[in-house]
Motif scaffolding. Structure first.
Motif, PDB file in Angstrom:
ATOM      1  N   LEU A  48       0.908  -1.404  -0.042  1.00 29.01           N
ATOM      2  CA  LEU A  48      -0.013  -0.302  -0.477  1.00 29.01           C
ATOM      3  C   LEU A  48       0.757   1.074   0.020  1.00 29.01           C
ATOM      4  O   LEU A  48       1.863   1.238   0.904  1.00 29.01           O
ATOM      5  N   VAL A  49       0.922   2.378  -1.190  1.00 30.14           N
ATOM      6  CA  VAL A  49       1.930   3.455  -0.779  1.00 30.14           C
ATOM      7  C   VAL A  49       0.725   4.473  -0.563  1.00 30.14           C
ATOM      8  O   VAL A  49      -0.772   5.448  -1.146  1.00 30.14           O
ATOM      9  N   PHE A  50       1.275   5.716   0.719  1.00 27.88           N
ATOM     10  CA  PHE A  50       0.481   6.589   0.939  1.00 27.88           C
ATOM     11  C   PHE A  50       1.895   7.733   0.483  1.00 27.88           C
ATOM     12  O   PHE A  50       2.077   7.869   1.281  1.00 27.88           O
ATOM     13  N   GLY A  51       1.187   8.308  -0.938  1.00 24.53           N
ATOM     14  CA  GLY A  51       2.241   9.546  -1.026  1.00 24.53           C
ATOM     15  C   GLY A  51       3.592   9.469  -1.280  1.00 24.53           C
ATOM     16  O   GLY A  51       4.882  10.706  -0.844  1.00 24.53           O
ATOM     17  N   SER A  52       3.944   8.961  -2.219  1.00 24.68           N
ATOM     18  CA  SER A  52       5.417   8.385  -3.376  1.00 24.68           C
ATOM     19  C   SER A  52       5.010   8.316  -4.042  1.00 24.68           C
ATOM     20  O   SER A  52       3.688   7.420  -4.549  1.00 24.68           O
TER      21      SER A  52
ATOM     22  N   ARG B 201       5.714  -4.581 -10.786  1.00 19.82           N
ATOM     23  CA  ARG B 201       4.980  -4.863 -11.317  1.00 19.82           C
ATOM     24  C   ARG B 201       4.136  -6.504 -10.553  1.00 19.82           C
ATOM     25  O   ARG B 201       3.449  -7.227 -11.755  1.00 19.82           O
ATOM     26  N   ASP B 202       5.796  -6.982 -10.092  1.00 20.38           N
ATOM     27  CA  ASP B 202       5.311  -8.507  -9.722  1.00 20.38           C
ATOM     28  C   ASP B 202       4.746  -8.882  -8.182  1.00 20.38           C
ATOM     29  O   ASP B 202       4.974  -9.573  -7.492  1.00 20.38           O
ATOM     30  N   LEU B 203       3.909  -7.377  -8.136  1.00 20.31           N
ATOM     31  CA  LEU B 203       3.094  -7.577  -6.940  1.00 20.31           C
ATOM     32  C   LEU B 203       1.570  -8.465  -7.468  1.00 20.31           C
ATOM     33  O   LEU B 203       0.655  -8.581  -8.039  1.00 20.31           O
ATOM     34  N   ASP B 204       1.449  -9.248  -6.221  1.00 22.13           N
ATOM     35  CA  ASP B 204       0.050  -9.398  -6.476  1.00 22.13           C
ATOM     36  C   ASP B 204      -1.142  -8.366  -6.121  1.00 22.13           C
ATOM     37  O   ASP B 204      -2.195  -8.546  -6.535  1.00 22.13           O
ATOM     38  N   LEU B 205      -1.142  -8.006  -5.053  1.00 21.43           N
ATOM     39  CA  LEU B 205      -1.681  -6.742  -4.988  1.00 21.43           C
ATOM     40  C   LEU B 205      -0.522  -5.332  -4.656  1.00 21.43           C
ATOM     41  O   LEU B 205       0.428  -4.958  -3.666  1.00 21.43           O
ATOM     42  N   LEU B 206      -0.762  -4.640  -5.694  1.00 20.04           N
ATOM     43  CA  LEU B 206      -0.251  -3.001  -5.683  1.00 20.04           C
ATOM     44  C   LEU B 206      -2.176  -2.241  -5.218  1.00 20.04           C
ATOM     45  O   LEU B 206      -2.538  -1.421  -6.066  1.00 20.04           O
ATOM     46  N   VAL B 207      -1.778  -1.377  -4.165  1.00 24.63           N
ATOM     47  CA  VAL B 207      -2.544  -0.178  -4.217  1.00 24.63           C
ATOM     48  C   VAL B 207      -2.368   1.080  -3.869  1.00 24.63           C
ATOM     49  O   VAL B 207      -0.830   1.367  -3.028  1.00 24.63           O
ATOM     50  N   VAL B 208      -2.487   2.258  -4.177  1.00 24.72           N
ATOM     51  CA  VAL B 208      -1.911   3.667  -4.214  1.00 24.72           C
ATOM     52  C   VAL B 208      -2.999   4.577  -4.214  1.00 24.72           C
ATOM     53  O   VAL B 208      -3.641   4.410  -4.984  1.00 24.72           O
ATOM     54  N   ALA B 209      -2.589   5.079  -2.993  1.00 24.91           N
ATOM     55  CA  ALA B 209      -3.928   6.232  -2.171  1.00 24.91           C
ATOM     56  C   ALA B 209      -3.358   7.797  -3.265  1.00 24.91           C
ATOM     57  O   ALA B 209      -2.336   7.685  -2.682  1.00 24.91           O
TER      58      ALA B 209
ATOM     59  N   ASP C  11      -3.231  -1.992  -8.512  1.00 25.76           N
ATOM     60  CA  ASP C  11      -4.035  -2.812  -8.650  1.00 25.76           C
ATOM     61  C   ASP C  11      -5.953  -2.176  -8.532  1.00 25.76           C
ATOM     62  O   ASP C  11      -6.440  -2.410  -9.036  1.00 25.76           O
ATOM     63  N   VAL C  12      -5.393  -0.991  -7.370  1.00 24.37           N
ATOM     64  CA  VAL C  12      -6.169  -0.259  -6.843  1.00 24.37           C
ATOM     65  C   VAL C  12      -6.065   0.895  -7.101  1.00 24.37           C
ATOM     66  O   VAL C  12      -4.683   0.870  -5.781  1.00 24.37           O
ATOM     67  N   VAL C  13      -6.422   2.125  -6.699  1.00 24.92           N
ATOM     68  CA  VAL C  13      -6.582   3.739  -7.392  1.00 24.92           C
ATOM     69  C   VAL C  13      -7.372   4.042  -5.333  1.00 24.92           C
ATOM     70  O   VAL C  13      -8.253   3.880  -6.204  1.00 24.92           O
ATOM     71  N   LEU C  14      -7.041   4.216  -4.842  1.00 22.95           N
ATOM     72  CA  LEU C  14      -8.132   4.768  -3.733  1.00 22.95           C
ATOM     73  C   LEU C  14      -7.446   7.164  -4.374  1.00 22.95           C
ATOM     74  O   LEU C  14      -6.709   7.459  -3.449  1.00 22.95           O
ATOM     75  N   PRO C  15      -8.842   7.163  -4.320  1.00 24.38           N
ATOM     76  CA  PRO C  15      -8.826   8.869  -4.431  1.00 24.38           C
ATOM     77  C   PRO C  15      -8.643   9.660  -3.114  1.00 24.38           C
ATOM     78  O   PRO C  15      -9.400   9.830  -2.629  1.00 24.38           O
ATOM     79  N   VAL C  16      -7.905  10.520  -2.874  1.00 24.52           N
ATOM     80  CA  VAL C  16      -7.559  11.061  -0.918  1.00 24.52           C
ATOM     81  C   VAL C  16      -7.281  12.488  -1.948  1.00 24.52           C
ATOM     82  O   VAL C  16      -7.902  13.081  -2.832  1.00 24.52           O
ATOM     83  N   ALA C  17      -8.099  13.691  -0.345  1.00 17.30           N
ATOM     84  CA  ALA C  17      -8.214  14.373  -0.215  1.00 17.30           C
ATOM     85  C   ALA C  17      -7.077  15.113  -0.365  1.00 17.30           C
ATOM     86  O   ALA C  17      -6.096  14.816  -0.114  1.00 17.30           O
ATOM     87  N   GLN C  18      -7.037  16.532  -0.810  1.00 20.04           N
ATOM     88  CA  GLN C  18      -5.774  17.782  -0.950  1.00 20.04           C
ATOM     89  C   GLN C  18      -5.847  18.303   0.208  1.00 20.04           C
ATOM     90  O   GLN C  18      -6.728  18.177   0.986  1.00 20.04           O
ATOM     91  N   TRP C  19      -4.232  18.826   0.489  1.00 19.07           N
ATOM     92  CA  TRP C  19      -3.800  19.560   1.711  1.00 19.07           C
ATOM     93  C   TRP C  19      -5.053  20.974   2.016  1.00 19.07           C
ATOM     94  O   TRP C  19      -5.355  21.189   3.292  1.00 19.07           O
ATOM     95  N   ALA C  20      -5.134  21.345   1.048  1.00 19.46           N
ATOM     96  CA  ALA C  20      -6.349  22.623   1.092  1.00 19.46           C
ATOM     97  C   ALA C  20      -8.502  21.332   1.693  1.00 19.46           C
ATOM     98  O   ALA C  20      -8.858  22.261   1.735  1.00 19.46           O
ATOM     99  N   GLU C  21      -7.754  20.644   1.689  1.00 25.31           N
ATOM    100  CA  GLU C  21      -9.922  19.793   2.239  1.00 25.31           C
ATOM    101  C   GLU C  21      -9.403  19.394   3.298  1.00 25.31           C
ATOM    102  O   GLU C  21     -10.006  18.415   3.816  1.00 25.31           O
ATOM    103  N   GLU C  22      -7.801  18.835   4.050  1.00 27.07           N
ATOM    104  CA  GLU C  22      -7.936  18.636   5.792  1.00 27.07           C
ATOM    105  C   GLU C  22      -7.461  19.239   6.570  1.00 27.07           C
ATOM    106  O   GLU C  22      -6.461  20.320   6.760  1.00 27.07           O
ATOM    107  N   ASP C  23      -7.546  19.171   7.896  1.00 27.74           N
ATOM    108  CA  ASP C  23      -7.075  19.580   9.014  1.00 27.74           C
ATOM    109  C   ASP C  23      -6.200  18.760   9.751  1.00 27.74           C
ATOM    110  O   ASP C  23      -5.726  17.864   9.032  1.00 27.74           O
ATOM    111  N   GLY C  24      -4.943  19.624   9.990  1.00 33.32           N
ATOM    112  CA  GLY C  24      -3.641  18.036  10.875  1.00 33.32           C
ATOM    113  C   GLY C  24      -2.633  19.170  10.804  1.00 33.32           C
ATOM    114  O   GLY C  24      -2.749  20.082  11.503  1.00 33.32           O
TER     115      GLY C  24
END
Ligand code: MGD
Ligand code: MGD
Ligand code: SF4
Ligand code: MO
Length: 715
Positions: free
Chosen positions: A409-413, A430-438, A450-463
């Motif tokens: 699972l990739v978050f932010g790269s 490419r050799d992975l059975d499952l690659l998930v990218v947010a 295999d799965v791409v998950l659309p995420v919020a951007q900086w202007a849409e989040e607190d933190g």
């Protein structure tokens, strides 16, 4: 969501403002976002770091919010190999089932997580907890390994703590001498130059070490133009000169440090004339540099990626720290050593547990006391926490192999563009059975998923974000994410719940919902937990309350007590080492991992241009930035071009043992004739990382992005 935003309504239009910071680099320039009808405007905001300035990337950052290429629905890889829109349930089912399937067949360590230094503190922390608790895998690491890891390791070794700049940026403006080694802030952090302009207005001297006469070096009083990969030898020679000229701060060395004797013996062998032959930097310039640093009250030495992204990056930084210690700089008011952290949350992102060997608060995952503390906060048995994983490149290079992870699972790269020896890493992905990218765009890595998950951007989040000075800042949402888009925290919470519901091997004590699983969705809840988890650790955020950050010039860690002071300047009274002293460490020069030879006679180095950011996934989609920097190029000296029969603008091939890039030649008399340079922001034929070397620093795991052997030919 819109905490901190306030309506400012001239009759008729709805306007709202949010006081936040730029989404890109670690300077974290302050900006006000203004929603005016459909449009979002960026306005610079006064802050001690950017002094009211923004660079072109900051000015145009809002363009991605409503960009036509923005993802607003998950994508699933179909049986025909195409990525197709899908609903969230289907996408998350596919992820949860894929994870369960891989874990059932190969064990929990077969699922990996790859994070990023752009994630907020809360997300970096949540990702580390997700890996260790929800997935139970030791395999988590992140792109900061390619960024800050060498300076971080050297800082820890010498000072007992890694805070990039242990003083505010504004101290640069008051220093009488600033030495910058392998940093080009005129392009990589333009508003920081305001501090250096102030420095020179006050009569200070700026010395820049770079194989190219960069926009930063042009503003310097002295430019040292070494062969790439010789910074360590130069630092030892500088210390050699300081010794022979009697410029040491002997009282400081005696009272505040250990280990100098061995360093003294080592640098005695670094004769300036020999180092001149090795680096090409004249002895007179080395002497002038030492004298400028030693003869003043306030002097600062700074390193960045030019010195650090080498297979000897940790030792190179150590050599500059040795010099700083010998001159008595760290902890002296207005003086010190620091590194310029790169990514937006490059500092916070390396403190809260997305590093393979780390638990929150900059604790070590192999330390039983740290494990017990963090497991207590997480409500799990310390023995259930996995041990250390492996650094980023080793992790990516093991994907899909017999012993390596089969799902990630990739978050932010975007490693397809940014990893060293990228063609090899691409084939591993490419050799992975499952690659998930947010992600919020279809990055080159998302294209393989295999799965791409659309995420919020900086202007849409607190933190919160922690900038290059160790200052914890508030990121404030201007608006809700568009329909169809979820936050990273929401995705982690939902996955944690789903994994528990579906896989017996992922059972938790209580599986009724996100809050009960320990995966809330509100940033502030995560931040409160992070404060508790970091309490007592080196990067202690316990006293950094949300309210206190709201004061809006932020809070410098460590800050253990909500009612106590924060720490803008470290080391005034001692170092956080067992004996309170900083540690010298003798280090020796060695050649680049891949020396030049008859077949590959040129040195190749890489870096950045002002208008593009990192893998370019974001900035290549911004019209004004694309116009300013439309594509890759190869910078070379006109004499070299002449010899090879290359003319300005002509496509050339840069070939290494690992691959090649093809891009137009850009002739410049300001680069060394034995060295060629390419920025790494573009995929495809111009991808610099097709060429780079994957030799790693043995301590930090930092790849040798900044030097390898190539030949150049007309394409
Ligand atoms: N515009 C822009 N700004 C950015 C980024 C971006 O992608 N684009 N990224 C951000 C991030 S994550 C980072 S890490 C920072 C990086 O910020 P910097 O470290 O300033 O950037 P680089 O261009 O990677 O490298 C700096 C300089 O090192 C020089 N160099 C190459 N080899 C050597 C060597 O062997 N020795 C020495 N002394 N110098 C050498 C290069 O010529 C280059 O000018 O920038 C941040 N800001
Ligand atoms: N040759 C060479 N290669 C290098 C370097 C070099 O100097 N030379 N520098 C190295 C350095 S210092 C760095 S830092 C790396 C950086 O390299 P990468 O890790 O590739 O960095 P980015 O391009 O910033 O990738 C961030 C991705 O995550 C997405 N993203 C941004 N914010 C978020 C978020 O909050 N959540 C989620 N889910 N996604 C987000 C972006 O759209 C983008 O696709 O490159 C390294 N590679
Ligand atoms: S210098 Fe960095 S933080 Fe400031 S506007 Fe530019 S990219 Fe953003
Ligand atoms: Mo970086």
């Amino acid at each position: 969501m819109t905490d901190g935003a306030r309506p400012a309504t001239p009759a008729g239009t709805t306007t709202r403002d949010a006081a936040t910071h730029c989404p890109y680099c670690a300077l974290q320039c302050a900006m006000t976002l203004r929603q005016r009808g459909q449009r979002v405007e960026v306005l610079p905001r006064q802050f001690p770091t950017n002094l009211g300035g923004l660079c072109q990337k900051g000015w145009t950052a809002a363009e991605l919010l409503d960009h036509p290429e923005r993802l607003t629905t998950p994508l699933l890889r179909d049986t025909d190999g195409q990525l197709r829109p899908a609903d969230w349930d289907a996408a998350l089912d596919r992820v949860a089932e894929g994870i369960r399937d891989v874990a059932d067949r190969h064990g929990r360590d077969a699922v990996a997580v790859f994070g990023g230094g752009g994630l907020t503190n809360e997300k970096a922390y949540a990702l580390g907890k997700f890996a260790r608790v929800a997935l139970g895998t030791r395999h988590i690491d992140y792109n900061g390994r390619w960024c800050m890891s060498s300076a971080a390791a050297a800082g820890l070794r010498a000072f007992g703590v890694d805070r990039g700049l242990p003083f505010p940026v504004a101290d640069l403006g008051r220093a009488q001498t600033v030495l910058m080694v392998g940093a080009n802030p005129a392009e990589t952090m333009p508003p920081l130059m305001r501090h250096l302009t102030e420095q020179r207005r006050r009569g200070g001297r700026l010395i820049v070490v770079d194989p190219r006469l960069t926009a930063t070096a042009r503003q310097a009083d002295l430019h040292l133009q070494p062969l790439p990969g010789t910074d360590l030898a130069m630092a030892n020679a500088l210390l050699h000169i300081a010794l022979t000229e009697g410029l040491l701060d002997r009282a400081y060395v005696a009272e505040r440090t250990t280990g100098f004797d061995e360093v003294r013996r080592t640098v005695a062998g670094y004769w300036p004339a020999e180092v001149e032959r090795l680096s090409g930097v004249p002895v007179a310039d080395l002497e002038a540099t030492v004298r400028a640093l030693a003869g003043v009250d306030r002097a600062v030495i700074v390193t960045a990626r030019g010195a650090e992204q080498h297979a000897k990056g940790v030792d190179t930084v150590t050599a500059y720290i040795n010099l700083a210690l010998a001159l008595g700089l760290p902890g002296r008011p207005g003086s010190g050593y620091g590194c310029l952290t790169g990514q937006g949350n490059g500092q916070g992102g390396r403190e809260h547990g997305q590093k393979a060997d780390q638990l929150p608060g900059y604790r070590r995952i192999d330390d039983p006391v740290a494990r017990a503390h963090v497991a207590g906060v997480w409500g799990v048995d310390p023995d259930s926490l996995p041990g250390p994983g492996v650094p980023a490149y080793q992790l990516l290079d093991s994907l899909g192999t017999a012993t390596g992870p089969k799902a990630m699972l990739v978050f932010g790269s975007n490693p397809v563009v940014s990893a060293p020896r990228a063609a090899r890493i691409t084939s591993r992905l490419r050799d992975l059975d499952l690659l998930v990218v947010a992600d919020f765009v279809r990055s080159e890595t998302a294209e393989l998923a295999d799965v791409v998950l659309p995420v919020a951007q900086w202007a849409e989040e607190d933190g919160t974000m922690t900038n290059l000075e160790g200052r914890v800042l508030r990121r404030r949402a201007l608006r809700e994410p568009p329909p169809g888009v979820r936050t990273d925290l929401d995705i982690l919470a939902t996955l944690a719940t789903r994994l528990q519901g579906r896989a017996p091997s992922y059972r938790f004590p209580d599986s009724r919902g996100p809050r009960q699983t320990g995966f809330p969705t509100e940033p502030r809840e995560w931040f409160e937990e992070l404060r508790r988890a970091s309490a007592g650790g080196p990067a202690d955020y316990a006293g950094v309350s949300w309210e206190r950050i709201e004061a809006d010039t932020g809070v410098f860690w460590p800050c253990p007590d909500p009612d106590g002071p924060d720490s803008p300047r470290l080391f005034a009274d001692g170092f956080p080492t067992p004996d309170g002293r900083a540690r010298f460490r003798a280090v020796t020069h060695r050649p680049a991992a891949e020396p030049v030879c008859a077949e590959y006679p040129l040195h190749f180095t890489t870096g950045r241009v002002l208008a593009q950011y990192q893998s370019g996934a974001q900035t290549r989609r911004v019209e004004a930035l694309r116009r300013a920097a439309p594509g890759g190029f190869v910078e070379l000296h006109p004499d070299l071009a002449d010899r090879l029969g290359v003319t300005e603008g002509q496509p050339v091939r840069v070939v290494s043992r690992r691959g090649e890039l093809c891009a137009p030649a850009r002739l410049s008399p300001t680069i060394r004739p034995d060295t060629v340079f390419a920025p790494f922001h573009w995929p495809g034929a111009a991808r610099a990382n097709s060429v780079t070397n994957d030799a790693l620093d043995p301590v930090s795991g930092m790849p040798e992005f900044k030097i390898c052997a190539v030949r150049l030919e007309p394409a």
